[in-house]
Scaffold this active site. Structure first.
Site, short mmCIF file in Angstrom:
data_model
loop_
_atom_site.label_atom_id
_atom_site.label_comp_id
_atom_site.label_asym_id
_atom_site.label_seq_id
_atom_site.Cartn_x
_atom_site.Cartn_y
_atom_site.Cartn_z
N HIS A 127 0.87 -1.18 0.00
CA HIS A 127 0.00 0.00 0.00
C HIS A 127 0.91 1.24 0.00
CE1 HIS A 127 -2.88 2.90 1.75
NE2 HIS A 127 -3.84 2.03 1.48
N ASP A 205 3.07 -4.42 8.04
CA ASP A 205 1.81 -3.72 7.84
C ASP A 205 0.70 -4.76 7.98
OD1 ASP A 205 -0.53 -2.75 6.76
OD2 ASP A 205 0.41 -1.78 5.04
N GLN A 208 -4.49 -5.44 6.70
CA GLN A 208 -5.42 -6.42 6.12
C GLN A 208 -5.42 -7.73 6.89
OE1 GLN A 208 -7.69 -5.88 3.89
NE2 GLN A 208 -6.98 -3.83 3.36
N LYS A 231 -10.84 -1.03 9.69
CA LYS A 231 -10.98 -2.18 8.81
C LYS A 231 -11.38 -3.43 9.58
CE LYS A 231 -7.92 -0.26 5.38
NZ LYS A 231 -6.80 -0.41 4.45
N CYS A 371 -4.55 2.32 -3.89
CA CYS A 371 -3.37 2.83 -3.18
C CYS A 371 -2.18 1.89 -3.36
CB CYS A 371 -3.62 3.05 -1.69
SG CYS A 371 -4.91 4.22 -1.36
C1 LIG Z 1 -5.84 0.37 4.37
C2 LIG Z 1 -4.42 -0.03 4.35
C3 LIG Z 1 -3.43 0.83 4.80
C4 LIG Z 1 -3.71 2.23 5.26
O1 LIG Z 1 -4.54 2.24 6.40
P1 LIG Z 1 -5.17 3.60 6.91
O2 LIG Z 1 -6.19 3.13 7.89
O3 LIG Z 1 -5.75 4.29 5.72
O4 LIG Z 1 -4.08 4.37 7.55
C5 LIG Z 1 -2.14 0.38 4.78
N1 LIG Z 1 -1.83 -0.85 4.34
C6 LIG Z 1 -2.76 -1.71 3.92
C7 LIG Z 1 -2.35 -3.08 3.47
C8 LIG Z 1 -4.09 -1.33 3.89
O5 LIG Z 1 -5.01 -2.18 3.44
#
Ligand SMILES: *Cc1c(COP(=O)(O)O)cnc(C)c1O
Length: 414
Positions: A127, A205, A208, A231, A371
């Site tokens: 992302h 990260d 997800q 999320k 993104c």
């Molecule tokens: C949504 C997402 C982000 C960003 O998260 P925010 O809540 O917009 O800060 C980063 N990495 C992944 C894999 C995402 O799906």
């Protein structure tokens, strides 16, 4: 709660938005969960209750409301720590979301640990939040940003990682535990093993991953881990940065201001204890408490059941997708290696045209670069359409999507 599909049917009652209709009275079919999820009454009520009955600033005053607010805020921290199996609550820092978490690391760790010639390694399926902060840092420090490539199945080429680690210049390896476009679940264990052997820190990260599967930070072995509340049923504007304490102790503050200090004098300041050193200013108290309610909700369902439900939906969807004329799916077909995110394209049809037709059927589907423009370049496409599932989605939702995709195929004579 049982793991049967019927108990997942009951879940829908908790989500008021799922009762509404859109576009000429079509039932809402929400399939953009990789972007953000809907919120159950339990979360909405927790926020309302906070403002109606407890609202006060935290950590500062001794009166009743302040005590209640502080207690609720700190209880949410404990719930979250427990949810991802973090033993030390001092390692859990409240931030706005994954984006802020990664920027915090790039700023507060990166600026004092990364020097000219050093290498930060990320991957081709990140992302933008896990690319741009590293571009900013490496440009400022005259360091280098390198990418682990991806094969045509959507899996990482770990030979690339070996090659970078062999230079002895890598300071950090960062990767998404699950791709928000391809759904690929990264082999974190293998990457972390290699990095540990080379004495290199790792950042995951988890935006997800945490909403969709059990994540155990005590055994995972990374050094930094980021995720977002919104999320996983919680409100927008709250997320978590976890940092291993031994690493956290080497970091400078990110933001300066209230709450992160012990003593402030005209020309010098001493810092508050962890984690407050990294939580400057009045935090998002109500939404942190809402996050706690979301954790309670998911804990009751059980994350193994969440994963199982999504495996069932994704398997069902992939089988049906395979029969739609002209439709190409990206990423691995191996269900054990992917989550409930399916990206696809119709031969020559622009994804925005796909989204338009599908929207008329009441289906919320995302079309765009998600993104992840580096990944789009790798796939050699400008955009994809993406369906992503969560606990309240059903096979009927998938059927509705399939029907609308067949309309697209018919309209464009595929
Ligand atoms: C949504 C997402 C982000 C960003 O998260 P925010 O809540 O917009 O800060 C980063 N990495 C992944 C894999 C995402 O799906």
């Amino acid at each position: 709660m049982q793991s049967t599909e019927s108990s997942f049917e009951n879940i829908r009652k908790d989500f008021p938005i799922l009762k509404r209709t859109v576009r000429d009275n079509k039932p809402l079919v929400y399939l953009d969960n990789a972007s953000t999820t809907q919120k159950p009454n339990q979360v909405i009520d927790a926020i309302t209750d906070y403002y109606q009955n407890h609202n006060a600033n935290i950590h500062r005053a001794v009166y009743a409301l302040a005590e209640e607010s502080t207690e609720a805020y700190e209880t949410a921290r404990d719930k979250i720590a427990n949810f991802v199996n973090v033993k030390n609550r001092q390692e859990i820092i409240f931030v706005r979301g994954t984006t802020e978490a990664i920027n915090l690391v790039a700023y507060a760790w990166g600026r004092s640990h990364v020097n000219e010639g050093d290498i930060i390694v990320t991957t081709e399926y990140e992302h933008h939040s896990n690319i741009v902060p590293w571009q900013l840092l490496t440009q400022e420090k005259r360091a280098k940003l390198e990418y682990i490539g991806m094969d045509d199945n959507g899996e990482l080429n770990l030979d690339d990682l070996d090659k970078y680690l062999a230079t002895g210049k890598v300071k950090l390896v960062t990767f998404s535990l699950m791709s928000n476009v391809l759904g690929t679940i990264t082999d974190a264990k293998k990457i972390i093993e290699k990095c540990k052997a080379a004495g290199v820190l790792t950042l995951i990260d988890g935006a997800q991953a945490v909403p969709h599967m059990k994540v155990d930070l005590d055994t995972l072995g990374c050094d930094f881990f980021a995720f977002s509340g919104h999320k996983m049923l919680a409100p927008t504007g709250v997320g978590i940065l976890w940092v291993r304490k031994s690493v956290l102790q080497t970091m400078n503050p990110f933001h300066g201001g209230g709450d992160m200090i012990r003593e402030v004098h005209k020309y010098e300041t001493t810092w508050n204890e962890l984690p407050y050193k990294f939580e400057a200013g009045t935090p998002n108290i109500a939404d942190v408490i809402g996050f706690g309610a979301a954790i309670d909700y998911l804990t009751k369902i059980g994350m193994d059941n969440v994963r199982q439900h999504e495996i069932e939906l994704t398997t069902y969807a992939l089988e049906k997708f395979a029969k739609i004329p002209g439709l190409q799916i990206y990423g691995t077909k191996d269900i054990a290696k992917r989550g409930g995110v399916i990206s696809f394209n119709f031969a020559d049809v622009h994804p925005h045209d796909v989204a338009d037709i599908i929207d008329k059927e009441g289906i919320s589907l995302r079309s765009g670069h998600h993104c992840a423009q580096v990944l789009m370049e790798r796939l050699n496409v400008a955009a994809t359409s993406r369906a992503s599932f969560y606990i309240y989605n059903t096979k009927e939702d998938v059927d509705a999507l399939i029907d609308s995709l067949n309309i697209v195929a018919k309209v464009f004579k595929l």
